[in-house]
Design an enzyme around this catalytic site. Structure first.
Site, short mmCIF file in Angstrom:
data_model
loop_
_atom_site.label_atom_id
_atom_site.label_comp_id
_atom_site.label_asym_id
_atom_site.label_seq_id
_atom_site.Cartn_x
_atom_site.Cartn_y
_atom_site.Cartn_z
CG ASN A 41 6.69 -18.47 157.69
OD1 ASN A 41 6.76 -19.20 156.71
ND2 ASN A 41 7.75 -17.98 158.29
CD GLU A 74 5.36 -19.21 165.66
OE1 GLU A 74 6.32 -18.58 166.10
OE2 GLU A 74 4.46 -18.69 164.96
CE LYS A 97 6.54 -14.95 166.21
NZ LYS A 97 6.14 -15.94 165.19
CG ASN A 118 10.76 -17.45 165.12
OD1 ASN A 118 11.50 -16.96 164.28
ND2 ASN A 118 9.50 -17.78 164.87
CB CYS A 160 5.55 -13.67 162.20
SG CYS A 160 4.02 -14.20 161.39
CD GLU A 182 7.89 -16.49 161.70
OE1 GLU A 182 6.94 -16.45 160.90
OE2 GLU A 182 7.73 -16.61 162.93
N1 ING Z 1 2.16 -16.54 162.35
C1 ING Z 1 0.87 -15.91 162.52
C2 ING Z 1 0.78 -14.42 162.32
O1 ING Z 1 0.63 -13.65 163.25
C3 ING Z 1 -0.83 -17.26 163.65
C4 ING Z 1 0.01 -16.13 163.62
C5 ING Z 1 -1.01 -17.81 164.85
C6 ING Z 1 -1.40 -17.81 162.58
C7 ING Z 1 -1.76 -18.90 165.00
C8 ING Z 1 -2.17 -18.90 162.71
C9 ING Z 1 -2.33 -19.45 163.94
O2 ING Z 1 0.76 -14.07 161.16
C10 ING Z 1 3.37 -16.38 162.95
N2 ING Z 1 4.38 -17.08 162.37
O3 ING Z 1 3.58 -15.69 163.95
#
Ligand code: ING
Length: 317
Positions: free
Chosen positions: A198, A147, A128, A111, A173, A47
């Site tokens: 990520n 995000e 996404k 995204n 993700c 991602e």
């Molecule tokens: N990242 C995270 C995941 O689901 C997340 C989610 C959200 C992490 C809020 C930390 C805080 O792995 C992404 N990029 O969706």
């Protein structure tokens, strides 16, 4: 026999704020060459592969963040990746931020992941669906996860495409944590799901989850693969990026739910597996024969309801 596809999960180590697109594309091309030497036919990148995970910073004026988004794909900086992949006959899946201007002049920030066939044909683009984190600046946090400020949630759902000799879907993700993502694709016969991610190890809203990040990552992808009889390729951007430690553990999961290959490092690393797409049928035609065993008539809450509705209180009389 079998319908084999050799897939490479092209994990990236950190991409720092000042790393240029040119430098990053150089790393992506190096991973293509690793794949070529191992007979890889499809390379899957993480991602937001072209930039640092910029939602960790907040800017009051979103226009200041425009430089993180791609307005055209490919452009002069990414064209070398497209050229080299095509020359080698390798397809790829690339995650990046897209700034779309519609013919009517509306601006959308997405995204996305783009899927490109071995001959260079663009197969499709996934937007996404589940956008995690928060929409406003949260000053108390050690780093932001804004995000929901930077990306619109996709209204397009989870399409699948006929490509690479099978049926291919994508998710990004946070989508991997939701069973609906896999099931939407499972109901279209998906055989290979490609997912960049990520995942910061420190989960600010509940740090007790930090130690479980690796477990949860494997848990959701293994369950989703098994319950839908599909291969799942999970690809991380790992390591310490601008001070934030992120999970690596990129892996390739079989339709049995077994992890068949996993990254050893949190840096640039190609994880390779020879995936037999025919193996999906073992699950799709037996205990997960949807036509025979699913009961959608009793699953109506899944699409009619968003949040939890508790049962009525017990009467006091
Ligand atoms: N990242 C995270 C995941 O689901 C997340 C989610 C959200 C992490 C809020 C930390 C805080 O792995 C992404 N990029 O969706």
């Amino acid at each position: 026999m079998g319908r084999f596809l050799t897939v490479g999960a092209a994990q990236l180590g950190p991409v720092q704020r000042d790393d240029s697109r040119k430098e990053v594309v150089g790393r992506l091309i190096d991973l293509l060459h690793h794949g070529h030497r191992q007979g890889v036919e499809l390379v899957v990148y993480p991602e937001l592969a072209l930039t640092t995970f910029f939602p960790r910073w907040f800017v009051d004026d979103i226009a200041e963040a425009d430089h993180w988004y791609e307005a055209a794909m490919p452009d002069v900086e990414t064209q070398p990746l497209f050229d080299e992949a095509r020359r080698l006959g390798i397809g790829f899946c690339l995650g990046y931020a897209e700034r779309e201007t519609t013919p009517g002049g509306d601006v959308h920030r997405w995204n996305v992941q783009l899927l490109v066939e071995r001959d260079g044909t663009v197969i499709g683009k996934f937007h996404k669906v589940h956008i995690p984190g928060h929409e406003r600046h949260e000053p108390g946090r050690p780093f932001q996860h804004a995000e929901r400020y930077y990306f619109e949630p996709s209204p397009y759902g989870f399409p699948v495409w006929r490509a690479f000799g099978g049926i291919v879907g994508m998710m990004i993700c946070n989508d991997r944590r939701w069973p609906e993502s896999y099931r939407e694709m499972g109901l279209q016969g998906v055989e290979l799901i490609l997912c960049g991610y990520n995942t910061p190890i420190h989960y600010v809203p509940d740090p007790s989850q930090d130690i479980l990040q690796g477990f949860h990552n494997a848990l959701v992808m293994q369950a989703g693969a098994y319950q839908n009889g599909t291969w799942v390729v999970g690809v991380a951007k790992g390591g310490v990026e601008e001070g934030v430690d992120s999970l690596g553990q990129s892996c390739i999961v079989a339709p049995s739910g077994q992890i068949v290959a996993q990254a050893l490092t949190t840096d640039d690393e190609l994880v390779v597996a020879r995936c037999d797409l025919d193996w999906c049928a073992r699950y799709k035609e037996t205990l997960f024969d949807f036509t025979r065993y699913r009961r959608p008539e009793v699953y109506t809450r899944i699409t009619s309801q968003r949040g939890v509705v508790l049962p009525p209180e017990r009467g006091t009389r």
